[in-house]
Design an enzyme around this catalytic site. Structure first.
Site, short mmCIF file in Angstrom:
data_model
loop_
_atom_site.label_atom_id
_atom_site.label_comp_id
_atom_site.label_asym_id
_atom_site.label_seq_id
_atom_site.Cartn_x
_atom_site.Cartn_y
_atom_site.Cartn_z
N HIS A 44 -32.83 22.82 88.52
CA HIS A 44 -31.96 23.32 87.45
C HIS A 44 -31.27 24.62 87.84
O HIS A 44 -31.70 25.34 88.76
CB HIS A 44 -32.76 23.53 86.17
CG HIS A 44 -33.85 24.55 86.33
ND1 HIS A 44 -33.62 25.92 86.30
CD2 HIS A 44 -35.19 24.41 86.53
CE1 HIS A 44 -34.75 26.57 86.48
NE2 HIS A 44 -35.72 25.68 86.62
N HIS A 86 -37.69 20.97 88.48
CA HIS A 86 -38.02 22.39 88.60
C HIS A 86 -38.55 22.71 90.00
O HIS A 86 -38.97 21.81 90.74
CB HIS A 86 -39.06 22.75 87.55
CG HIS A 86 -38.68 22.34 86.17
ND1 HIS A 86 -38.02 23.16 85.28
CD2 HIS A 86 -38.85 21.15 85.52
CE1 HIS A 86 -37.80 22.51 84.15
NE2 HIS A 86 -38.29 21.29 84.26
#
Length: 211
Positions: free
Chosen positions: A10, A151
């Site tokens: 992200h 992540h």
């Protein structure tokens, strides 16, 4: 038939910029993080993508929506792709964690695969849930290309597992915000890392090597 997985971290968040551990905390993208997502979206706009998946945390989902927009595909949320649950460490900086949880923090840093973070997870638990999610995605998209937005910790654990690396050394794999990784699966048990932590689409000064 091979499945190609575009594995994306992200974009930057406020806590990334402040070097704070996020974990399951639902922290939003910064303006820089949004720009990073759009830059990667432009790079990937001409690729043929059959599906988009993301963690259900806002920073991953919002990044995935930007990437999916040019393709007109809805992003599917998968909770098992979440970052490691940092428990009582969430919102703290590295130095704050050392000061408050010195002995436990040192033990986790040396052996995160089996050391449970106070109120959180072991890295082995993270790797297992992420890998289960990845396996289902790959099996559902043989002969296709998919994007997964997740992540830093989950990406490191996935790549470590695919390559058969020691999970306790996962921190040696750098994972920058909005970086692109590519894994080809000619067979589920034979994943090949084609591209790692590529940030060529980002402007100088927008790369943040954080958790």
């Amino acid at each position: 038939m091979s499945c190609r997985v575009y594995l994306v971290r992200h974009g930057e968040t406020v806590w990334n910029a402040e070097m704070r551990f996020q974990g399951h905390a639902d922290v939003a993208l910064t303006e820089t993080g949004q720009k990073q997502a759009w830059a990667l979206s432009k790079r990937m706009s001409k690729e043929t993508i059959h599906a988009f998946y993301s963690s259900d945390l806002k920073r991953a989902y919002d990044t995935a929506r930007v990437l999916a927009e040019p393709h007109g595909i809805e992003v599917q949320k998968i909770p098992n792709l979440r970052e490691i649950n940092f428990g009582l460490w969430e919102g703290l900086t590295f130095n704050e964690i050392i000061n408050k949880f010195g002995q436990k923090a040192a033990k986790w840093w040396d052996n995160p695969s089996v050391t449970r973070i106070p109120g959180g997870e072991t890295l082995q638990e993270v790797a297992e849930r992420c890998f289960r999610a990845l396996k289902l995605i790959v099996q559902d998209h043989l002969g296709q290309q998919v994007v997964i937005v997740a992540h830093g910790g989950t990406i490191r654990s996935i790549i470590s597992t695919v390559l058969g690396l020691d999970l306790n050394q996962y921190w040696r794999l750098r994972s920058d915000n909005a970086s692109l990784n590519i894994i080809d699966f000619p067979d589920w048990s034979k994943g090949v890392l084609v591209l790692f932590n590529d940030c060529n689409h980002l402007e100088t000064g927008t790369v943040t090597p954080t958790f």
